[in-house]
Write a protein that holds these residues in place. Sequence first.
Motif, short mmCIF file in Angstrom:
data_model
loop_
_atom_site.label_atom_id
_atom_site.label_comp_id
_atom_site.label_asym_id
_atom_site.label_seq_id
_atom_site.Cartn_x
_atom_site.Cartn_y
_atom_site.Cartn_z
N ASP A 1 43.50 -2.93 -29.47
CA ASP A 1 43.22 -3.95 -28.47
C ASP A 1 43.87 -5.26 -28.87
N LEU A 2 44.51 -5.89 -27.91
CA LEU A 2 45.02 -7.24 -28.09
C LEU A 2 43.92 -8.19 -27.63
N VAL A 3 43.47 -9.07 -28.53
CA VAL A 3 42.46 -10.06 -28.20
C VAL A 3 43.19 -11.40 -28.07
N VAL A 4 43.06 -12.01 -26.92
CA VAL A 4 43.67 -13.32 -26.68
C VAL A 4 42.52 -14.30 -26.59
N SER A 5 42.54 -15.35 -27.42
CA SER A 5 41.41 -16.25 -27.47
C SER A 5 41.86 -17.70 -27.57
N TYR A 6 40.96 -18.58 -27.18
CA TYR A 6 41.11 -20.02 -27.37
C TYR A 6 39.72 -20.58 -27.51
N VAL A 7 39.46 -21.36 -28.54
CA VAL A 7 38.15 -21.97 -28.71
C VAL A 7 38.29 -23.48 -28.73
N MET A 8 37.27 -24.15 -28.20
CA MET A 8 37.25 -25.61 -28.23
C MET A 8 35.86 -26.07 -28.65
N SER A 9 35.82 -27.12 -29.44
CA SER A 9 34.56 -27.63 -29.95
C SER A 9 33.86 -28.48 -28.89
N TYR A 10 32.53 -28.47 -28.91
CA TYR A 10 31.77 -29.39 -28.08
C TYR A 10 30.78 -30.17 -28.94
N VAL B 1 41.56 -26.67 -19.35
CA VAL B 1 41.99 -25.78 -20.43
C VAL B 1 41.79 -24.33 -20.02
N PHE B 2 40.66 -24.02 -19.36
CA PHE B 2 40.43 -22.65 -18.90
C PHE B 2 41.52 -22.22 -17.91
N ARG B 3 41.86 -23.08 -16.98
CA ARG B 3 42.90 -22.72 -15.99
C ARG B 3 44.25 -22.54 -16.66
#
Length: 160
Positions: A89-98, A110-112
């Motif tokens: 599986d290819l996992v594509v991710s992006y995380v942002m701090s809150y 950022v989501f778009r």
Amino acid sequence: MRKIFTEDEVNLDSLQAHFLDSGFTIENPKNSSFGVRSVDGLYIVIRLDEQKKYVGFYCYFDLDKLLLVQRYNYDLFLACFSLGKDENDLVVSYVMSYELGLIAGQMMHVFRRFSGLLDSLIQHENEDKFIVFGHPDENADDATSETEVPVTIPNGDLLQ
């Protein structure tokens, strides 16, 4: 009016409400995540880690080649590409701090961009059809079960 969530206001309910207000449909709500579809129909998981104060965007593809992961990490901006538990599986991710709060409009921007990158990836970077559609939880019967896919975030931590 610009919506800014304080750190204490960021929770799964407030994120789901904001995605609904932004025109998305919530799919497969779970204890710490829910799914939405990109404009082109890709299933994207929104996961909240309240301990580490991260909102993450994840997309899962069946994958045929490790070299593709390395090329995408080098060539494409915004997302992190890694292999899932079974390495197919290819996992594509992006995380942002809150940690100090979250500007709702920035999160949606950022989501778009993230979902647009995925749509472009499928349309323009998948000539060999190494990537196929699907997510392990997308059609799961038990909406409360969580599939744990380990993902390394940019600072090197393992996101569970």
